[in-house]
Design a protein around this motif. Sequence first.
Motif, PDB file in Angstrom:
ATOM      1  N   VAL A 175       7.605  -1.185  -7.698  1.00  0.00           N
ATOM      2  CA  VAL A 175       7.848  -2.619  -7.555  1.00  0.00           C
ATOM      3  C   VAL A 175       7.679  -3.296  -8.914  1.00  0.00           C
ATOM      4  N   THR A 176       8.720  -3.986  -9.353  1.00  0.00           N
ATOM      5  CA  THR A 176       8.694  -4.675 -10.642  1.00  0.00           C
ATOM      6  C   THR A 176       9.063  -6.137 -10.427  1.00  0.00           C
ATOM      7  N   THR A 177       8.200  -7.063 -10.876  1.00  0.00           N
ATOM      8  CA  THR A 177       8.489  -8.494 -10.727  1.00  0.00           C
ATOM      9  C   THR A 177       8.069  -9.249 -11.974  1.00  0.00           C
ATOM     10  N   SER A 178       8.595 -10.462 -12.067  1.00  0.00           N
ATOM     11  CA  SER A 178       8.197 -11.345 -13.164  1.00  0.00           C
ATOM     12  C   SER A 178       6.975 -12.171 -12.788  1.00  0.00           C
ATOM     13  N   GLY A 179       6.347 -11.886 -11.633  1.00  0.00           N
ATOM     14  CA  GLY A 179       5.127 -12.565 -11.240  1.00  0.00           C
ATOM     15  C   GLY A 179       5.248 -13.264  -9.905  1.00  0.00           C
ATOM     16  N   THR A 180       4.331 -12.950  -8.984  1.00  0.00           N
ATOM     17  CA  THR A 180       4.308 -13.599  -7.672  1.00  0.00           C
ATOM     18  C   THR A 180       2.973 -13.280  -7.008  1.00  0.00           C
ATOM     19  N   SER A 181       2.759 -13.814  -5.817  1.00  0.00           N
ATOM     20  CA  SER A 181       1.605 -13.459  -4.997  1.00  0.00           C
ATOM     21  C   SER A 181       2.104 -13.167  -3.590  1.00  0.00           C
ATOM     22  N   ALA A 182       1.320 -12.413  -2.832  1.00  0.00           N
ATOM     23  CA  ALA A 182       1.718 -12.030  -1.477  1.00  0.00           C
ATOM     24  C   ALA A 182       0.518 -12.125  -0.553  1.00  0.00           C
ATOM     25  N   ASP A 183       0.755 -12.673   0.632  1.00  0.00           N
ATOM     26  CA  ASP A 183      -0.325 -12.898   1.589  1.00  0.00           C
ATOM     27  C   ASP A 183       0.026 -12.225   2.913  1.00  0.00           C
ATOM     28  N   ARG A 184      -0.795 -11.251   3.305  1.00  0.00           N
ATOM     29  CA  ARG A 184      -0.688 -10.642   4.626  1.00  0.00           C
ATOM     30  C   ARG A 184      -1.680 -11.403   5.508  1.00  0.00           C
ATOM     31  N   THR A 185      -1.196 -12.395   6.213  1.00  0.00           N
ATOM     32  CA  THR A 185      -2.068 -13.310   6.937  1.00  0.00           C
ATOM     33  C   THR A 185      -2.710 -12.624   8.144  1.00  0.00           C
ATOM     34  N   GLU A 186      -3.744 -13.287   8.692  1.00  0.00           N
ATOM     35  CA  GLU A 186      -4.421 -12.780   9.887  1.00  0.00           C
ATOM     36  C   GLU A 186      -3.426 -12.597  11.028  1.00  0.00           C
ATOM     37  N   SER A 187      -2.532 -13.559  11.180  1.00  0.00           N
ATOM     38  CA  SER A 187      -1.550 -13.491  12.253  1.00  0.00           C
ATOM     39  C   SER A 187      -0.593 -12.319  12.061  1.00  0.00           C
ATOM     40  N   LEU A 188      -0.098 -12.138  10.833  1.00  0.00           N
ATOM     41  CA  LEU A 188       0.820 -11.037  10.566  1.00  0.00           C
ATOM     42  C   LEU A 188       0.127  -9.688  10.768  1.00  0.00           C
ATOM     43  N   ALA A 189      -1.116  -9.572  10.277  1.00  0.00           N
ATOM     44  CA  ALA A 189      -1.843  -8.309  10.402  1.00  0.00           C
ATOM     45  C   ALA A 189      -2.140  -7.987  11.860  1.00  0.00           C
ATOM     46  N   HIS A 190      -2.389  -9.014  12.643  1.00  0.00           N
ATOM     47  CA  HIS A 190      -2.734  -8.815  14.047  1.00  0.00           C
ATOM     48  C   HIS A 190      -1.584  -8.176  14.819  1.00  0.00           C
ATOM     49  N   HIS A 191      -0.373  -8.417  14.383  1.00  0.00           N
ATOM     50  CA  HIS A 191       0.795  -7.883  15.067  1.00  0.00           C
ATOM     51  C   HIS A 191       1.320  -6.592  14.422  1.00  0.00           C
ATOM     52  N   ALA A 192       0.485  -5.953  13.597  1.00  0.00           N
ATOM     53  CA  ALA A 192       0.909  -4.720  12.927  1.00  0.00           C
ATOM     54  C   ALA A 192       1.153  -3.612  13.941  1.00  0.00           C
ATOM     55  N   HIS A 193       2.165  -2.801  13.671  1.00  0.00           N
ATOM     56  CA  HIS A 193       2.499  -1.689  14.559  1.00  0.00           C
ATOM     57  C   HIS A 193       2.198  -0.338  13.900  1.00  0.00           C
ATOM     58  N   SER A 194       1.419  -0.368  12.826  1.00  0.00           N
ATOM     59  CA  SER A 194       1.101   0.874  12.133  1.00  0.00           C
ATOM     60  C   SER A 194      -0.317   0.797  11.575  1.00  0.00           C
ATOM     61  N   ASP A 195      -0.822   1.948  11.145  1.00  0.00           N
ATOM     62  CA  ASP A 195      -2.160   2.018  10.541  1.00  0.00           C
ATOM     63  C   ASP A 195      -2.053   2.375   9.061  1.00  0.00           C
ATOM     64  N   ASP A 196      -1.016   1.876   8.396  1.00  0.00           N
ATOM     65  CA  ASP A 196      -0.734   2.300   7.031  1.00  0.00           C
ATOM     66  C   ASP A 196      -1.756   1.814   6.016  1.00  0.00           C
ATOM     67  N   LEU A 197      -1.940   2.653   4.998  1.00  0.00           N
ATOM     68  CA  LEU A 197      -2.674   2.278   3.794  1.00  0.00           C
ATOM     69  C   LEU A 197      -1.670   2.048   2.681  1.00  0.00           C
ATOM     70  N   HIS A 198      -2.022   1.148   1.761  1.00  0.00           N
ATOM     71  CA  HIS A 198      -1.313   1.031   0.497  1.00  0.00           C
ATOM     72  C   HIS A 198      -2.217   1.579  -0.601  1.00  0.00           C
ATOM     73  N   LEU A 199      -1.742   2.605  -1.277  1.00  0.00           N
ATOM     74  CA  LEU A 199      -2.413   3.152  -2.452  1.00  0.00           C
ATOM     75  C   LEU A 199      -1.567   2.719  -3.642  1.00  0.00           C
ATOM     76  N   SER A 200      -2.097   1.814  -4.452  1.00  0.00           N
ATOM     77  CA  SER A 200      -1.278   1.139  -5.464  1.00  0.00           C
ATOM     78  C   SER A 200      -1.823   1.372  -6.864  1.00  0.00           C
ATOM     79  N   LEU A 201      -0.969   1.884  -7.737  1.00  0.00           N
ATOM     80  CA  LEU A 201      -1.306   2.030  -9.155  1.00  0.00           C
ATOM     81  C   LEU A 201      -0.720   0.856  -9.922  1.00  0.00           C
ATOM     82  N   GLN A 202      -1.560   0.099 -10.602  1.00  0.00           N
ATOM     83  CA  GLN A 202      -1.096  -1.005 -11.433  1.00  0.00           C
ATOM     84  C   GLN A 202      -0.557  -0.426 -12.732  1.00  0.00           C
TER      85      GLN A 202
END
Length: 310
Positions: free
Chosen positions: A50-77
């Motif tokens: 993922v390459t961007t010129s800058g942003t922020s991202a919010d996984r809100t309580e409501s969005l997380a509550h409706h998750a259909h998976s148990d995924d992890l994000h392992l992220s290298l900066q």
Amino acid sequence: MVVLEVESADDWETVVSGCFVPLRCAGFEPYFQGRMEHTGLDERVSVALVTTSGTSADRTESLAHHAHSDDLHLSLQRSSSGTVAAGGGSAAVRPGSVSIYATDRPYYLDYSPPGQQQLIVQVSRASLGLPRMMVEDAMRRLALPSGWRAPAARNLFSYVDALPDGATAEVGDTVRDLAAVMIRSSFGEGSSVPRTSRGLRHAVQEYLRTNATVAGLDMDAVAREHFVSRRRLYQVFEMVGLSPASVLRAERLRIAERLLRDAPDRTIEWVAYEAGFSDLTTFTRAFRRVHGVTPRDWRRGIRDGRDRAA
């Protein structure tokens, strides 16, 4: 691989939500650009650059509550800096940082500084086969203590950074294997040796690249370092028509080529020892076998080429 490029906030939110999980994106740079290189390996693991010129991202309580998976994000900066927040805690990230967070729980990513790039593995927690409390502790810490400096982290992200052609089930299994080893080894518990042949082969290759200049490095020592027999060590390389010794020799020759170019005033003997060879004769023989000329003649050809260009 799917490659998507956008230049608007709305389009980027759609891209991110489609490739990962639904998110709310904000804090865009005035002239925003985003690029997603996404590869799905199987139903339980995918990789994205993922390459961007800058942003922020919010996984809100409501969005997380409706998750259909148990995924992890392992992220290298990979570049720039930012902050990862989840579970009431936060971790600052900079190039080389590795963060861990769950998609079925709220989180916030502040990647607002320009020049962002993250290499991300999205993987089902259950598919890793790790103790539940170990994964919980990893998520609670948010960041891997040693980041990219940890050998297991380098093994995972160097593998996914150069995925072989074709998203096969075996490749997905290898990514899961390396991801589990990274998390497990960060606690100093259990085996830090990949269980898959591909995973073990890649870990050994990375070890050989890192330690190529160590004098006297032999395959018995490499096998002991990875808690496998010499037979097992050779077996995983024979599967692809190689041997660990040939990989080590090729890496030493690559280092020698660089030294011959970049250190023209150093002797050939100095180059041989700096590249990890035990003696000049062994180096010259190996070099001639690959290049058809001696190291001295090879260097002379480079020098003559530069003189003609000048």
